[in-house]
Design a protein around this motif. Structure first.
Motif, short mmCIF file in Angstrom:
data_model
loop_
_atom_site.label_atom_id
_atom_site.label_comp_id
_atom_site.label_asym_id
_atom_site.label_seq_id
_atom_site.Cartn_x
_atom_site.Cartn_y
_atom_site.Cartn_z
N GLU A 111 -10.13 -6.49 5.45
CA GLU A 111 -9.20 -6.22 6.47
C GLU A 111 -8.63 -7.06 7.25
O GLU A 111 -9.57 -7.99 7.67
CB GLU A 111 -9.95 -5.04 7.41
N ARG A 143 -3.66 5.56 1.88
CA ARG A 143 -5.10 5.77 2.78
C ARG A 143 -6.35 5.26 2.08
O ARG A 143 -7.03 4.68 2.66
CB ARG A 143 -5.09 7.40 3.18
N LEU A 172 0.78 -1.01 0.05
CA LEU A 172 0.05 0.06 -0.01
C LEU A 172 0.92 1.21 -0.11
O LEU A 172 0.28 2.27 -0.33
CB LEU A 172 -1.01 -0.04 1.37
N GLU A 213 -6.09 1.52 1.97
CA GLU A 213 -6.62 0.95 3.11
C GLU A 213 -8.10 1.09 3.49
O GLU A 213 -8.49 -0.02 3.69
CB GLU A 213 -5.79 1.56 4.27
N LYS A 263 2.98 4.13 2.43
CA LYS A 263 2.72 4.82 3.45
C LYS A 263 2.48 6.43 3.18
O LYS A 263 3.30 7.04 2.49
CB LYS A 263 3.97 4.73 4.38
N LYS A 285 -11.20 -2.33 4.09
CA LYS A 285 -11.85 -2.38 4.94
C LYS A 285 -13.29 -2.33 4.34
O LYS A 285 -14.27 -3.11 4.67
CB LYS A 285 -11.68 -1.02 5.77
N LEU A 296 0.20 -7.11 4.49
CA LEU A 296 0.82 -5.74 3.88
C LEU A 296 2.15 -5.83 3.76
O LEU A 296 2.56 -6.06 4.90
CB LEU A 296 0.04 -4.59 4.82
#
Length: 318
Positions: A165, A153, A145, A156, A147, A160, A170
Protein backbone atom coordinates in the motif's frame (compact mmCIF):
# COMPACT_ATOMS: atom_id res chain seq x y z
CA UNK A 1 -65.91 -35.71 -45.95
CA UNK A 2 -62.86 -33.62 -46.95
CA UNK A 3 -64.07 -30.93 -44.59
CA UNK A 4 -64.35 -33.46 -41.77
CA UNK A 5 -60.86 -34.83 -42.40
CA UNK A 6 -59.47 -31.30 -42.47
CA UNK A 7 -61.09 -30.49 -39.12
CA UNK A 8 -59.72 -33.75 -37.67
CA UNK A 9 -56.20 -32.95 -38.91
CA UNK A 10 -56.34 -29.44 -37.44
CA UNK A 11 -57.64 -30.83 -34.16
CA UNK A 12 -54.84 -33.40 -33.95
CA UNK A 13 -52.26 -30.72 -34.77
CA UNK A 14 -53.55 -28.44 -32.02
CA UNK A 15 -53.64 -31.33 -29.54
CA UNK A 16 -50.06 -32.33 -30.31
CA UNK A 17 -48.98 -28.70 -30.00
CA UNK A 18 -50.65 -28.47 -26.61
CA UNK A 19 -48.93 -31.68 -25.45
CA UNK A 20 -45.54 -30.29 -26.57
CA UNK A 21 -46.20 -26.98 -24.81
CA UNK A 22 -47.00 -28.83 -21.60
CA UNK A 23 -43.88 -31.01 -21.92
CA UNK A 24 -41.61 -28.03 -22.56
CA UNK A 25 -39.99 -26.60 -19.42
CA UNK A 26 -39.06 -22.92 -19.47
CA UNK A 27 -36.29 -21.53 -17.27
CA UNK A 28 -35.17 -17.96 -16.65
CA UNK A 29 -31.40 -17.73 -16.11
CA UNK A 30 -30.36 -14.44 -14.49
CA UNK A 31 -26.68 -13.83 -14.90
CA UNK A 32 -24.83 -10.53 -15.30
CA UNK A 33 -24.55 -7.44 -17.49
CA UNK A 34 -24.94 -8.20 -21.19
CA UNK A 35 -21.37 -7.02 -21.85
CA UNK A 36 -19.80 -9.49 -19.40
CA UNK A 37 -18.31 -12.93 -19.96
CA UNK A 38 -20.81 -14.35 -17.45
CA UNK A 39 -23.73 -13.25 -19.62
CA UNK A 40 -22.05 -14.99 -22.55
CA UNK A 41 -21.73 -18.12 -20.40
CA UNK A 42 -25.47 -17.93 -19.76
CA UNK A 43 -26.12 -17.86 -23.49
CA UNK A 44 -23.87 -20.90 -23.94
CA UNK A 45 -25.68 -22.76 -21.17
CA UNK A 46 -29.04 -21.92 -22.76
CA UNK A 47 -27.90 -23.31 -26.12
CA UNK A 48 -26.36 -26.40 -24.54
CA UNK A 49 -29.44 -27.19 -22.45
CA UNK A 50 -31.77 -26.81 -25.43
CA UNK A 51 -29.62 -29.16 -27.50
CA UNK A 52 -28.97 -31.63 -24.67
CA UNK A 53 -32.66 -31.87 -23.74
CA UNK A 54 -33.86 -32.04 -27.36
CA UNK A 55 -35.73 -28.81 -26.83
CA UNK A 56 -37.60 -30.01 -23.74
CA UNK A 57 -35.93 -27.34 -21.60
CA UNK A 58 -35.80 -23.79 -22.93
CA UNK A 59 -33.60 -21.32 -21.04
CA UNK A 60 -34.06 -17.58 -21.43
CA UNK A 61 -31.06 -15.50 -20.32
CA UNK A 62 -31.93 -12.35 -18.41
CA UNK A 63 -29.51 -9.46 -17.90
CA UNK A 64 -28.64 -8.49 -14.34
CA UNK A 65 -26.88 -5.62 -12.62
CA UNK A 66 -25.00 -8.00 -10.35
CA UNK A 67 -24.97 -10.92 -7.95
CA UNK A 68 -26.64 -9.08 -5.07
CA UNK A 69 -29.65 -8.28 -7.26
CA UNK A 70 -29.80 -11.93 -8.36
CA UNK A 71 -30.02 -13.10 -4.74
CA UNK A 72 -32.57 -10.45 -3.78
CA UNK A 73 -34.90 -11.52 -6.59
CA UNK A 74 -35.02 -15.06 -5.21
CA UNK A 75 -37.57 -13.68 -2.70
CA UNK A 76 -40.21 -13.11 -5.36
CA UNK A 77 -39.39 -15.47 -8.23
CA UNK A 78 -40.98 -18.85 -8.86
CA UNK A 79 -39.77 -22.34 -9.62
CA UNK A 80 -38.44 -21.37 -13.04
CA UNK A 81 -35.77 -19.05 -11.63
CA UNK A 82 -32.06 -19.88 -11.89
CA UNK A 83 -29.41 -17.31 -10.99
CA UNK A 84 -25.66 -17.06 -10.55
CA UNK A 85 -23.82 -15.68 -7.53
CA UNK A 86 -20.84 -16.47 -5.30
CA UNK A 87 -21.95 -18.86 -2.50
CA UNK A 88 -20.70 -16.38 0.10
CA UNK A 89 -23.50 -13.96 -0.88
CA UNK A 90 -26.14 -16.63 -0.29
CA UNK A 91 -24.64 -17.22 3.15
CA UNK A 92 -24.72 -13.48 3.92
CA UNK A 93 -28.34 -13.22 2.72
CA UNK A 94 -29.42 -16.14 4.89
CA UNK A 95 -27.70 -14.52 7.87
CA UNK A 96 -29.02 -11.01 7.12
CA UNK A 97 -25.47 -9.65 7.11
CA UNK A 98 -23.44 -7.02 5.20
CA UNK A 99 -25.37 -5.78 2.15
CA UNK A 100 -28.39 -7.85 3.25
CA UNK A 101 -28.62 -6.31 6.72
CA UNK A 102 -32.22 -5.33 7.40
CA UNK A 103 -33.32 -7.08 4.20
CA UNK A 104 -33.63 -10.63 5.50
CA UNK A 105 -36.37 -12.88 4.21
CA UNK A 106 -37.37 -16.53 4.92
CA UNK A 107 -37.21 -17.12 1.15
CA UNK A 108 -33.42 -16.85 1.32
CA UNK A 109 -33.40 -20.09 3.32
CA UNK A 110 -34.99 -21.83 0.35
CA UNK A 111 -32.05 -21.12 -2.00
CA UNK A 112 -30.41 -24.30 -3.30
CA UNK A 113 -27.34 -24.88 -5.52
CA UNK A 114 -27.36 -26.69 -8.86
CA UNK A 115 -23.84 -26.66 -10.34
CA UNK A 116 -20.61 -24.61 -10.34
CA UNK A 117 -19.66 -22.33 -13.22
CA UNK A 118 -16.25 -20.70 -13.94
CA UNK A 119 -14.83 -18.89 -10.92
CA UNK A 120 -13.81 -15.23 -10.78
CA UNK A 121 -10.06 -15.77 -10.97
CA UNK A 122 -7.46 -13.20 -9.93
CA UNK A 123 -4.70 -12.38 -12.43
CA UNK A 124 -1.76 -10.17 -11.46
CA UNK A 125 -0.24 -9.50 -14.88
CA UNK A 126 3.20 -7.90 -15.22
CA UNK A 127 5.07 -7.17 -18.46
CA UNK A 128 8.18 -9.25 -19.12
CA UNK A 129 10.04 -5.97 -19.60
CA UNK A 130 9.30 -5.01 -15.98
CA UNK A 131 11.17 -8.09 -14.76
CA UNK A 132 8.62 -8.57 -11.96
CA UNK A 133 7.95 -12.17 -10.98
CA UNK A 134 6.55 -11.78 -7.44
CA UNK A 135 4.60 -9.31 -5.31
CA UNK A 136 7.69 -7.78 -3.72
CA UNK A 137 8.96 -6.84 -7.17
CA UNK A 138 5.86 -4.71 -7.80
CA UNK A 139 7.18 -1.99 -5.47
CA UNK A 140 7.80 1.24 -7.39
CA UNK A 141 5.98 -0.04 -10.50
CA UNK A 142 2.90 1.43 -12.19
CA UNK A 143 -0.11 -0.85 -11.81
CA UNK A 144 -3.61 -0.60 -13.27
CA UNK A 145 -6.35 -1.81 -10.93
CA UNK A 146 -9.40 -0.39 -12.69
CA UNK A 147 -12.37 0.97 -10.79
CA UNK A 148 -15.46 -0.43 -9.10
CA UNK A 149 -15.05 -4.05 -10.14
CA UNK A 150 -14.45 -7.11 -7.98
CA UNK A 151 -10.94 -7.35 -9.44
CA UNK A 152 -10.17 -3.74 -8.52
CA UNK A 153 -11.41 -4.14 -4.95
CA UNK A 154 -9.62 -7.45 -4.53
CA UNK A 155 -6.41 -6.11 -6.07
CA UNK A 156 -6.42 -3.15 -3.69
CA UNK A 157 -6.96 -5.52 -0.76
CA UNK A 158 -3.97 -7.66 -1.77
CA UNK A 159 -1.68 -4.64 -2.06
CA UNK A 160 -2.54 -3.79 1.55
CA UNK A 161 -2.22 -7.38 2.75
CA UNK A 162 1.20 -7.88 1.21
CA UNK A 163 2.77 -4.60 2.31
CA UNK A 164 2.52 -2.68 -0.96
CA UNK A 165 0.00 0.00 0.00
CA UNK A 166 1.41 3.37 -1.07
CA UNK A 167 4.43 1.65 -2.64
CA UNK A 168 3.07 1.26 -6.17
CA UNK A 169 1.85 3.91 -8.57
CA UNK A 170 -1.82 3.36 -9.46
CA UNK A 171 -2.55 4.23 -13.08
CA UNK A 172 -5.61 6.30 -13.96
CA UNK A 173 -6.50 4.19 -16.98
CA UNK A 174 -9.64 2.20 -17.74
CA UNK A 175 -9.19 -1.58 -17.49
CA UNK A 176 -10.49 -1.91 -21.05
CA UNK A 177 -7.28 -0.12 -22.18
CA UNK A 178 -4.96 -2.31 -20.09
CA UNK A 179 -3.35 -4.22 -22.97
CA UNK A 180 -2.67 -1.09 -25.03
CA UNK A 181 -1.26 0.69 -21.95
CA UNK A 182 1.00 -2.31 -21.25
CA UNK A 183 2.22 -2.36 -24.86
CA UNK A 184 3.18 1.32 -24.93
CA UNK A 185 4.86 1.21 -21.54
CA UNK A 186 2.29 3.43 -19.84
CA UNK A 187 1.91 0.76 -17.14
CA UNK A 188 4.07 -2.11 -15.88
CA UNK A 189 1.16 -4.39 -15.07
CA UNK A 190 -2.56 -4.74 -14.45
CA UNK A 191 -4.92 -6.67 -12.22
CA UNK A 192 -7.97 -8.38 -13.64
CA UNK A 193 -10.54 -10.89 -12.39
CA UNK A 194 -12.73 -13.14 -14.49
CA UNK A 195 -12.99 -16.64 -15.81
CA UNK A 196 -9.79 -18.17 -17.13
CA UNK A 197 -8.33 -18.08 -19.69
CA UNK A 198 -9.00 -14.33 -19.56
CA UNK A 199 -9.22 -12.69 -23.02
CA UNK A 200 -7.20 -9.61 -22.02
CA UNK A 201 -4.44 -11.78 -20.53
CA UNK A 202 -4.37 -13.94 -23.67
CA UNK A 203 -3.93 -10.80 -25.76
CA UNK A 204 -1.25 -9.33 -23.50
CA UNK A 205 0.71 -12.60 -23.35
CA UNK A 206 0.61 -13.04 -27.12
CA UNK A 207 1.47 -9.46 -28.05
CA UNK A 208 3.75 -8.17 -25.30
CA UNK A 209 4.93 -11.06 -23.17
CA UNK A 210 3.87 -11.18 -19.53
CA UNK A 211 4.51 -12.81 -16.19
CA UNK A 212 1.35 -13.77 -14.31
CA UNK A 213 2.34 -13.73 -10.64
CA UNK A 214 1.70 -16.76 -8.46
CA UNK A 215 0.69 -16.46 -4.81
CA UNK A 216 2.28 -18.48 -2.03
CA UNK A 217 0.15 -20.71 0.19
CA UNK A 218 0.61 -18.17 3.00
CA UNK A 219 -0.61 -15.32 0.79
CA UNK A 220 -3.62 -17.38 -0.29
CA UNK A 221 -4.42 -18.07 3.38
CA UNK A 222 -4.23 -14.33 4.14
CA UNK A 223 -6.58 -13.52 1.27
CA UNK A 224 -9.24 -15.90 2.68
CA UNK A 225 -10.16 -16.87 -0.88
CA UNK A 226 -10.25 -20.24 -2.61
CA UNK A 227 -7.02 -21.52 -4.15
CA UNK A 228 -7.05 -22.06 -7.91
CA UNK A 229 -4.35 -23.39 -10.24
CA UNK A 230 -4.16 -22.22 -13.86
CA UNK A 231 -2.32 -24.99 -15.74
CA UNK A 232 0.98 -24.37 -17.51
CA UNK A 233 0.51 -23.49 -21.18
CA UNK A 234 -2.77 -21.65 -20.65
CA UNK A 235 -1.13 -18.40 -21.76
CA UNK A 236 1.67 -17.84 -24.29
CA UNK A 237 5.06 -18.20 -22.65
CA UNK A 238 3.64 -19.70 -19.45
CA UNK A 239 5.86 -22.70 -18.70
CA UNK A 240 4.65 -23.34 -15.13
CA UNK A 241 1.33 -23.54 -13.29
CA UNK A 242 0.00 -20.26 -11.90
CA UNK A 243 -1.27 -20.51 -8.33
CA UNK A 244 -3.78 -17.80 -7.56
CA UNK A 245 -7.06 -17.12 -5.79
CA UNK A 246 -10.64 -17.18 -6.94
CA UNK A 247 -14.16 -16.34 -5.91
CA UNK A 248 -16.34 -19.37 -6.69
CA UNK A 249 -19.54 -18.77 -8.67
CA UNK A 250 -22.48 -21.18 -8.67
CA UNK A 251 -25.83 -21.53 -10.43
CA UNK A 252 -28.64 -21.54 -7.85
CA UNK A 253 -32.39 -21.96 -7.78
CA UNK A 254 -34.86 -22.36 -4.90
CA UNK A 255 -36.92 -25.19 -3.46
CA UNK A 256 -39.81 -23.87 -5.59
CA UNK A 257 -38.23 -25.68 -8.56
CA UNK A 258 -39.49 -29.26 -8.81
CA UNK A 259 -37.01 -32.11 -8.38
CA UNK A 260 -37.34 -33.44 -11.93
CA UNK A 261 -36.51 -30.08 -13.48
CA UNK A 262 -33.50 -29.55 -11.18
CA UNK A 263 -32.32 -33.07 -11.99
CA UNK A 264 -32.69 -32.63 -15.76
CA UNK A 265 -31.04 -29.19 -15.75
CA UNK A 266 -28.04 -30.37 -13.72
CA UNK A 267 -27.63 -33.60 -15.69
CA UNK A 268 -27.79 -31.78 -19.03
CA UNK A 269 -25.28 -29.15 -17.89
CA UNK A 270 -22.63 -31.72 -16.95
CA UNK A 271 -23.26 -33.86 -20.04
CA UNK A 272 -22.89 -30.83 -22.34
CA UNK A 273 -19.93 -29.24 -20.50
CA UNK A 274 -17.20 -30.87 -22.61
CA UNK A 275 -18.88 -29.70 -25.79
CA UNK A 276 -19.19 -26.17 -24.37
CA UNK A 277 -15.46 -26.31 -23.62
CA UNK A 278 -14.72 -26.89 -27.30
CA UNK A 279 -16.23 -23.50 -28.08
CA UNK A 280 -15.14 -21.57 -24.97
CA UNK A 281 -12.07 -22.67 -23.00
CA UNK A 282 -13.34 -21.29 -19.67
CA UNK A 283 -15.63 -24.31 -19.32
CA UNK A 284 -12.58 -26.59 -19.21
CA UNK A 285 -11.77 -25.16 -15.78
CA UNK A 286 -15.06 -26.48 -14.39
CA UNK A 287 -14.75 -29.96 -12.96
CA UNK A 288 -15.84 -32.03 -9.96
CA UNK A 289 -13.15 -30.32 -7.88
CA UNK A 290 -15.25 -27.14 -7.85
CA UNK A 291 -18.06 -28.95 -6.06
CA UNK A 292 -16.29 -28.37 -2.74
CA UNK A 293 -16.85 -24.62 -3.24
CA UNK A 294 -20.60 -25.13 -2.84
CA UNK A 295 -20.89 -24.35 0.86
CA UNK A 296 -24.69 -24.48 1.18
CA UNK A 297 -27.37 -27.02 0.38
CA UNK A 298 -27.81 -28.50 -3.09
CA UNK A 299 -31.29 -28.91 -4.59
CA UNK A 300 -32.65 -32.46 -3.98
CA UNK A 301 -33.13 -32.97 -7.73
CA UNK A 302 -29.49 -32.08 -8.37
CA UNK A 303 -28.43 -34.30 -5.45
CA UNK A 304 -30.13 -37.22 -7.21
CA UNK A 305 -28.00 -36.60 -10.31
CA UNK A 306 -24.75 -36.33 -8.33
CA UNK A 307 -25.49 -39.57 -6.49
CA UNK A 308 -26.24 -41.35 -9.78
CA UNK A 309 -23.01 -39.96 -11.27
CA UNK A 310 -20.98 -41.13 -8.27
CA UNK A 311 -19.95 -37.62 -7.27
CA UNK A 312 -19.35 -37.37 -3.53
CA UNK A 313 -21.25 -34.70 -1.60
CA UNK A 314 -20.78 -33.54 1.96
CA UNK A 315 -23.53 -33.96 4.55
CA UNK A 316 -23.90 -30.16 4.58
CA UNK A 317 -24.61 -30.14 0.83
CA UNK A 318 -27.39 -32.77 0.94
Amino acid sequence: MKSGLLKLAIGLSLSLGAVHAQAETRITYKSAKSTSSYYQMGVQIAEAVKEGSNGDIIVTVEESQGSVQNVMEARARGGDYVFTTPPVLVRLAQGGKAMFEGKGDPKFDEIRALFPIPSLTMHFVMSEKSGVTDFAGMEGKTILLGKGSFGAREGEKYLKLFGLEGKVDLAEVELSNAVAALKNGQIDGFVTAGSWPAPNVIEAAASTGVNVISLSDDQIAQSKRAKLVIPAGTYAGQSEDITTTSLPVVAFTTTAMDDDTAYALTKTFWEQKAKMGEGAAWWNGVDQGLMENITGKIHPGAVRYYQEAGIDLTDAQK
